[in-house]
Scaffold this active site. Structure first.
Site, PDB file in Angstrom:
ATOM      1  CG  ASN A   9      -1.235 -68.803  18.954  1.00 34.18           C
ATOM      2  OD1 ASN A   9      -1.806 -67.810  18.436  1.00 34.18           O
ATOM      3  ND2 ASN A   9      -1.051 -69.115  20.324  1.00 34.18           N
ATOM      4  CE  LYS A  11       1.579 -66.626  21.571  1.00 35.69           C
ATOM      5  NZ  LYS A  11       2.368 -66.783  22.688  1.00 35.69           N
ATOM      6  CG  HIS A  97      -2.423 -69.590  24.418  1.00 41.16           C
ATOM      7  ND1 HIS A  97      -1.789 -68.707  25.117  1.00 41.16           N
ATOM      8  CD2 HIS A  97      -1.763 -70.054  23.570  1.00 41.16           C
ATOM      9  CE1 HIS A  97      -0.512 -68.618  24.672  1.00 41.16           C
ATOM     10  NE2 HIS A  97      -0.261 -69.574  23.587  1.00 41.16           N
ATOM     11  CD  GLU A  99      -0.026 -65.585  24.941  1.00 36.45           C
ATOM     12  OE1 GLU A  99      -0.713 -65.331  24.064  1.00 36.45           O
ATOM     13  OE2 GLU A  99       1.327 -65.878  24.954  1.00 36.45           O
ATOM     14  CD  GLU A 169       1.285 -73.174  24.098  1.00 33.03           C
ATOM     15  OE1 GLU A 169       1.986 -72.981  22.982  1.00 33.03           O
ATOM     16  OE2 GLU A 169       0.583 -72.326  24.456  1.00 33.03           O
ATOM     17  N   GLY A 175       7.464 -67.118  24.861  1.00 28.25           N
ATOM     18  CA  GLY A 175       7.860 -65.795  24.478  1.00 28.25           C
ATOM     19  C   GLY A 175       9.149 -65.548  25.381  1.00 28.25           C
ATOM     20  CB  SER A 215      10.780 -70.767  23.504  1.00 26.61           C
ATOM     21  OG  SER A 215      10.668 -69.624  24.025  1.00 26.61           O
TER      22      SER A 215
END
Ligand code: 13P
Length: 253
Positions: A9, A11, A97, A99, A169, A175, A215
């Protein structure tokens, strides 16, 4: 064997030229995938065709979108529809996702629409779920993820749900360099699979790939992917480094 997937991904990272170079470097490693393995690259919309052209000759490699609209078509400036993705032969789309849930207010019901529209266009949704830190600390993460699945996915038939890939996730591991422990990852993946088995059937639950994200690195991928209910990963930061992502692809069962 269930499909095993290493999904990058990107992003909102990399210029077009950096993206070309990254893909070329990974592809130069010439990693052969077995029939049950996939390497998928979720790249920004303007790079989809570039990625597809590069991946075209490689068996079991594919480009993916990172999102799509919940609307079919029409006056929705700035949106990209599943039909548009289908028209350029995109096979996968990441949906929900964390985010997008956090910064673009995507809710479970909108994600149900997005998932339905992808399925209607023959695109495999990579449906993301996962809990924030406060929920994990309160010890109510399994119920939280179960609700995400129920509200977005459980309206689908057994035939439809078999076409979905799930990515778990934990938001606190994205991250941050913090990975869920092997025990935490396996426990949640097993719970997701049990939830699918209870709603559909054990056979269907066994068929659906459940990826781990948060991660995943070159150094921990093999341990995570070896877990019985972890079927690969959805990888952010480490997918931007050619050598690291190549190692992550190699770590697939
Ligand atoms: P990181 O691998 O950078 O933690 O990101 C995970 C992720 O969000 C993949 O979708």
């Amino acid at each position: 064997m269930r499909q095993q997937i290493a999904a990058a991904n990107w992003k909102m990272n990399l210029t077009y030229q950096q993206g070309e170079e990254l893909l070329d470097t990974i592809l130069a490693e010439d990693i052969t995938l077995s029939t049950h393995q996939r390497a998928v690259f979720a790249v920004p919309f303007p790079y989809l065709t570039m990625a597809q052209l590069r991946l075209a000759g490689k068996k079991h490699y594919a480009a993916a979108a990172q999102n799509c609209s919940d609307k079919k078509s029409g006056a929705y400036t700035g949106e990209v529809s599943a039909e548009m993705l289908k028209s350029i032969h995109i096979q996968y789309c990441v949906l929900g996702h964390s985010e997008r849930r956090e910064y673009f207010s995507e809710q479970n019901d909108t994600l149900a629409h997005k998932t339905a529209i992808c399925l209607a266009n023959g695109i495999t949704p990579i449906f993301c779920c996962g809990e924030p830190l406060a929920i994990r600390e309160a010890g109510i993460q399994t119920g939280f993820v179960e609700t995400q699945l129920k509200e977005s996915l459980f309206q689908f038939s057994e035939e439809e749900i078999r076409k979905i890939v799930i990515a778990y996730e934990p938001i606190w591991a994205i991250g941050t360099g913090k990975t869920a422990s092997a025990h935490q990852a396996q426990e949640m993946h097993a719970h997701i699979r049990a939830t699918l088995a209870a709603k559909y059937s054990p056979a269907t639950a066994n068929h659906i790939p459940i990826l781990y994200g948060g991660s995943v690195k070159a150094g921990n991928a093999a341990e995570l992917f070896a877990l019985p209910d972890v079927d690969g990963g959805l990888v952010g930061g480490a997918s931007l480094v050619a050598a690291d992502f190549a190692q992550i692809i190699r770590a697939l069962k």
